[in-house]
Design a protein around this motif. Structure first.
Motif, PDB file in Angstrom:
ATOM      1  N   ASN A 146     -36.504  -1.719   9.063  1.00  0.00           N
ATOM      2  CA  ASN A 146     -36.131  -0.416   8.412  1.00  0.00           C
ATOM      3  C   ASN A 146     -36.003   0.542   9.673  1.00  0.00           C
ATOM      4  O   ASN A 146     -36.539   0.289  10.718  1.00  0.00           O
ATOM      5  N   GLU A 147     -35.512   1.702   9.255  1.00  0.00           N
ATOM      6  CA  GLU A 147     -35.472   2.623  10.366  1.00  0.00           C
ATOM      7  C   GLU A 147     -36.793   2.883  10.824  1.00  0.00           C
ATOM      8  O   GLU A 147     -37.621   3.192  10.131  1.00  0.00           O
ATOM      9  N   LYS A 235     -32.514   4.014  19.752  1.00  0.00           N
ATOM     10  CA  LYS A 235     -31.582   5.196  18.793  1.00  0.00           C
ATOM     11  C   LYS A 235     -30.628   5.419  19.452  1.00  0.00           C
ATOM     12  O   LYS A 235     -30.608   5.578  20.699  1.00  0.00           O
TER      13      LYS A 235
END
Length: 235
Positions: A146-147, A235
């Protein structure tokens, strides 16, 4: 059935005892692993594993769960854990032990779900087999996160095994490839399995993680050159 780990786990679970697993490698011979080790409770776990379980958060995928000792601790702590294991016999044992979420699968064939934490313990980096194989594994795990998710993985720097007292090496590191890439053979009774197994030092893990799009942080260092690392996607 070519499943020494699962056969040993099932026999120990059903009978309360079983012969040791015997491990041979291209560097060592006849190292014994007591099957009871796969059934250790939270108090019996080394500090590295305790630290890893403390760091688990959200939905958790326990990769190579074996008899489910880590998954059971997490589940008993009311955490959302799924135990993934390629041995059908081991998964059968985990279900009987009360682990609610189990999956029979090779990690490389598992897809279509996402987790906040992917947990790989008991030298989890070993699943990669080689340094290039570990890259393949990390690329495969990426879409399973997941993020903001994390991979918790452990390994050891086994360079000390090849050092002489004067600090020189008894293997040629320039020609023999990476010293942590090993060929393993595991035997239980007359059941044998052979596979590649990787021990990777932290610096090389960090480099490999960066090459696959992860930042890598060491979270714990043990007394025997073992360590726990956390990987998160850049990111």
């Amino acid at each position: 059935m070519n499943d020494p780990f699962g056969t040993a786990i099932k026999e120990y679970f059903e009978k309360g005892k079983a012969p040791d697993l015997v491990v041979n490698s291209n560097y060592t011979e006849d190292e014994n692993i007591p099957v009871s080790y796969f059934f250790r409770n939270a108090n019996e776990m080394p500090e590295l594993e305790k630290k890893a379980l403390q760091l688990c958060r959200g939905s958790i995928l326990d990769v190579g769960a074996a008899a489910g000792c880590h998954a059971l601790v997490l589940q008993n702590n009311q955490q959302d854990v799924t135990a993934l294991e390629q041995s059908e016999l081991a998964v059968e044992v985990m279900k009987t032990r009360g682990i609610r979420k189990t999956i029979v699968s090779d990690i490389y064939k598992f897809e279509g779900a996402q987790f906040d934490t992917i947990l790989l313990l008991m030298n989890g980096a070993g699943i990669g087999g080689t340094v290039n194989g570990l890259k393949k594994l990390l690329f495969h795990l990426k879409p399973l996160l997941n993020e903001g998710g994390q991979i918790l993985i452990d390994s050891s720097n086994i360079k000390y095994l090849f050092e002489e007292e004067d600090g020189s090496m008894w293997i040629d590191l320039s020609n023999d490839g990476y010293y942590g890439e090993m060929e393993y053979e595991v035997l239980f009774r007359n059941i044998k399995s052979a596979f590649d197994w990787l021990f990777i030092d932290f610096n090389l893990l960090q480099k490999t993680a960066m090459e696959t799009g992860f930042k890598c942080e060491q979270m714990f260092e043990g007394e025997h050159y073992d360590y726990l690392a956390k990987l998160e996607i850049y990111k």
